[in-house]
Every structure is written in structure tokens, then in C-alpha cells.
Design an enzyme around this catalytic site. Sequence first.
Site, PDB file in Angstrom:
ATOM      1  N   SER A   1       0.867  -1.190   0.000  1.00  0.00           N
ATOM      2  CA  SER A   1       0.000   0.000   0.000  1.00  0.00           C
ATOM      3  C   SER A   1       0.894   1.227   0.000  1.00  0.00           C
ATOM      4  O   SER A   1       1.735   1.395   0.897  1.00  0.00           O
ATOM      5  CB  SER A   1      -0.868   0.007   1.259  1.00  0.00           C
ATOM      6  OG  SER A   1      -1.291   1.336   1.527  1.00  0.00           O
TER       7      SER A   1
ATOM      8  N   HIS B   1      -1.729  -1.359  -3.883  1.00  0.00           N
ATOM      9  CA  HIS B   1      -2.933  -1.013  -3.112  1.00  0.00           C
ATOM     10  C   HIS B   1      -2.942   0.504  -2.894  1.00  0.00           C
ATOM     11  O   HIS B   1      -1.958   1.078  -2.431  1.00  0.00           O
ATOM     12  CB  HIS B   1      -2.861  -1.766  -1.782  1.00  0.00           C
ATOM     13  CG  HIS B   1      -4.054  -1.636  -0.907  1.00  0.00           C
ATOM     14  ND1 HIS B   1      -5.149  -2.466  -1.009  1.00  0.00           N
ATOM     15  CD2 HIS B   1      -4.330  -0.780   0.113  1.00  0.00           C
ATOM     16  CE1 HIS B   1      -6.040  -2.135  -0.077  1.00  0.00           C
ATOM     17  NE2 HIS B   1      -5.567  -1.101   0.614  1.00  0.00           N
TER      18      HIS B   1
ATOM     19  N   ASP C   1      -4.980   3.626  -1.108  1.00  0.00           N
ATOM     20  CA  ASP C   1      -5.956   3.939  -0.064  1.00  0.00           C
ATOM     21  C   ASP C   1      -6.570   5.317  -0.270  1.00  0.00           C
ATOM     22  O   ASP C   1      -5.927   6.341  -0.031  1.00  0.00           O
ATOM     23  CB  ASP C   1      -5.272   3.870   1.307  1.00  0.00           C
ATOM     24  CG  ASP C   1      -4.981   2.429   1.707  1.00  0.00           C
ATOM     25  OD1 ASP C   1      -5.928   1.620   1.695  1.00  0.00           O
ATOM     26  OD2 ASP C   1      -3.825   2.118   2.019  1.00  0.00           O
TER      27      ASP C   1
ATOM     28  N   HIS D   1      -8.757   0.980  -2.823  1.00  0.00           N
ATOM     29  CA  HIS D   1      -9.530   0.771  -1.594  1.00  0.00           C
ATOM     30  C   HIS D   1     -10.261   2.072  -1.276  1.00  0.00           C
ATOM     31  O   HIS D   1      -9.661   3.031  -0.797  1.00  0.00           O
ATOM     32  CB  HIS D   1      -8.552   0.379  -0.483  1.00  0.00           C
ATOM     33  CG  HIS D   1      -9.200   0.103   0.833  1.00  0.00           C
ATOM     34  ND1 HIS D   1      -8.494  -0.138   1.986  1.00  0.00           N
ATOM     35  CD2 HIS D   1     -10.521   0.027   1.198  1.00  0.00           C
ATOM     36  CE1 HIS D   1      -9.327  -0.351   2.992  1.00  0.00           C
ATOM     37  NE2 HIS D   1     -10.567  -0.240   2.537  1.00  0.00           N
TER      38      HIS D   1
ATOM     39  N   GLY E   1      -8.116   4.165   8.295  1.00  0.00           N
ATOM     40  CA  GLY E   1      -7.828   5.579   8.475  1.00  0.00           C
ATOM     41  C   GLY E   1      -6.345   5.901   8.464  1.00  0.00           C
ATOM     42  O   GLY E   1      -5.952   6.956   7.994  1.00  0.00           O
TER      43      GLY E   1
ATOM     44  N   GLY F   1       0.252   1.940   9.903  1.00  0.00           N
ATOM     45  CA  GLY F   1       1.066   1.831  11.108  1.00  0.00           C
ATOM     46  C   GLY F   1       0.292   1.488  12.370  1.00  0.00           C
ATOM     47  O   GLY F   1       0.836   1.578  13.471  1.00  0.00           O
TER      48      GLY F   1
ATOM     49  N   ASP G   1      -6.084  -6.480   5.350  1.00  0.00           N
ATOM     50  CA  ASP G   1      -5.530  -5.127   5.251  1.00  0.00           C
ATOM     51  C   ASP G   1      -5.422  -4.500   6.633  1.00  0.00           C
ATOM     52  O   ASP G   1      -6.429  -4.351   7.333  1.00  0.00           O
ATOM     53  CB  ASP G   1      -6.440  -4.281   4.345  1.00  0.00           C
ATOM     54  CG  ASP G   1      -5.881  -2.887   4.081  1.00  0.00           C
ATOM     55  OD1 ASP G   1      -4.725  -2.617   4.464  1.00  0.00           O
ATOM     56  OD2 ASP G   1      -6.612  -2.074   3.482  1.00  0.00           O
ATOM     57  N   GLY G   2      -4.202  -4.103   6.987  1.00  0.00           N
ATOM     58  CA  GLY G   2      -3.989  -3.355   8.221  1.00  0.00           C
ATOM     59  C   GLY G   2      -3.134  -4.113   9.217  1.00  0.00           C
ATOM     60  O   GLY G   2      -3.464  -5.240   9.598  1.00  0.00           O
ATOM     61  N   GLY G   3      -2.016  -3.494   9.608  1.00  0.00           N
ATOM     62  CA  GLY G   3      -1.196  -4.065  10.680  1.00  0.00           C
ATOM     63  C   GLY G   3      -0.437  -5.318  10.318  1.00  0.00           C
ATOM     64  O   GLY G   3       0.088  -6.001  11.206  1.00  0.00           O
TER      65      GLY G   3
HETATM   66  C1  DX5 Z   1      -5.858   1.510   6.553  1.00  0.00           C
HETATM   67  C2  DX5 Z   1      -5.561   1.275   5.082  1.00  0.00           C
HETATM   68  C3  DX5 Z   1      -4.470   0.301   4.943  1.00  0.00           C
HETATM   69  C4  DX5 Z   1      -3.176   0.844   5.495  1.00  0.00           C
HETATM   70  C5  DX5 Z   1      -2.282  -0.270   5.875  1.00  0.00           C
HETATM   71  O1  DX5 Z   1      -6.830   2.406   6.715  1.00  0.00           O
HETATM   72  O2  DX5 Z   1      -6.677   0.763   4.416  1.00  0.00           O
HETATM   73  O3  DX5 Z   1      -4.319  -0.153   3.610  1.00  0.00           O
HETATM   74  O4  DX5 Z   1      -2.508   1.669   4.584  1.00  0.00           O
HETATM   75  O5  DX5 Z   1      -1.195   0.232   6.561  1.00  0.00           O
HETATM   76  P1  DX5 Z   1      -0.290  -0.704   7.472  1.00  0.00           P
HETATM   77  O6  DX5 Z   1       0.113  -1.873   6.635  1.00  0.00           O
HETATM   78  O7  DX5 Z   1       0.842   0.167   7.864  1.00  0.00           O
HETATM   79  O8  DX5 Z   1      -1.161  -1.106   8.621  1.00  0.00           O
HETATM   80 ZN    ZN Z   2      -6.272  -0.265   2.431  1.00  0.00          ZN
END
Ligand code: DX5
Ligand code: ZN
Length: 226
Positions: free
Chosen positions: A10, A35, A37, A68, A144, A147, A177-179
Site C-alpha cells: 500500500s 494497493h 488507499d 480501496h 484511516g 502503522g 488489510d492493516g497491521g
Molecule cells: C488503513 C488502510 C491500509 C493501510 C495499511 O486504513 O486501508 O491499507 O494503509 O497500513 P499498514 O500496513 O501500515 O497497517
Molecule cells: Zn487499504
Amino acid sequence: MTAAVRLAPSILSADFTRLGEQVREAEAAGAACIHIDVMDGRFVPPITLGLPIVEAVRRVTSLPLDVHLMIEQPERHAGAFMDAGGDLINVHVEAAPHLHRIAREVRRRGKLAGACLNPGTPVAALEELLPELDQVIVMAVNPGWSGQKFIEGALPKVRRLRRMIDEAGLATQIEIDGGVTAENAPACAAAGADVLVAASAVFNDSGSVAENMSRLREALSRVEAG
Ligand code: DX5
Ligand code: ZN
């Protein structure tokens, strides 16, 4: 274990002063897609990326663009993101009472339709929609920001969704998606994810994009080897 889990970097954590270069690095390092965002400051608090970024990324890579949409009224904007070069158009279940119609329209245009589930939304919310979907994004953070910390409750959701998809004989892919990090990527794969999104684990100051992606892939290969 079936096909290898793919990675979707992303660009939210990329260095935007050299975005083209960062996307090319991700492509060279074996990204499955890029990806992007999109946040509108309403569905989620921040405003992030929009059409000019999708168009710019489209010009520097031939990888599929996984858009996304974290926006309200996604039906008003999905067409423009397809025109800009988006290939997978992912819409939040919570933002779209007429997701069925959007998904049909996306497929009618020859693109891939995705639906996203916030951490608080049950998988049952899209059971009837699954045949219309090429992808489901299970959020492992509240959308949102990049990280944030991985929410473990995403894993049982992915397992339930995997069962639903397999029992229905569908090819819908599951993206988490996320973390996502090298530490939890193996558990994501074991739960049944097909694709893992990663922003801060790929674009950061502690390693190059290639090094960071190979760290993720190496963690995944340990589970895949059994
Ligand atoms: C969160 C986004 C994610 C985000 C992931 O709101 O949809 O795609 O960028 O970021 P990391 O991988 O750092 O959690
Ligand atoms: Zn995303």
C-alpha cells in the site's frame, strides 16, 4: 496450503516525493498489485489519495491497481476510479447499501469487484453478495491510518469467510488489510488469506522495499513449507 499468499504493497506509507520509483521497486520485488488507499475525510477521518495519484501510478506500472475506497457514497465515484486506471474496486459494506449494484457495474466494465469489512462488521453482512465479488478485504485495523496494530479478531473472521467461500465453490479472494507484519503474516496465511496488504511493513526507513518484501515473503514461506 494452496497457492502462495501474494503481497499488495500500500503506497500510503511510500515516500511521495519519489512515488514512481517506490512503485517500480515494489513491482520489481514481486508485488501482486499496488494497493491505493482513498480516504474522504468523512467515512474515515483523514483525506488521503485521489484520482491524480491513481492516474500517476497507472503510468508507472503494469501491475493491477487495487483501489480501496474508504469513502461515503462510493457509487458516485467508482466509475471515475475505473476510468483513472483502477482494476480492483473495493467498496466498504458500511458505506454502500447498494453494494450489489456497484459490484455488478464494476464487473460489467470488465473490472474486479471487491467489498471491505470493518473490524466491527460481521462476515454475514456479505454472504448473499459473495457470488458478485472477486475479492473481500477483511480489515485488521479500523481504517484511516497506516502503522496501526493488527487486530487479532480479524483471523477468526478470515477463517469463517474462507469456509463460506469454499463451501459455495467460489473463487473470491480474501485480502487482509492493516497491521500486517512478518510476525503475523504466517497466521494470516494459515487463516486462509490469499493476499496481504502492507504499507508500513514495506515502505519504511529500516529497509529497502525489496528487503522488506523479502522479509514478509520469507516469513510466509516458513508456513507454506509446512
Ligand atoms: C488503513 C488502510 C491500509 C493501510 C495499511 O486504513 O486501508 O491499507 O494503509 O497500513 P499498514 O500496513 O501500515 O497497517
Ligand atoms: Zn487499504
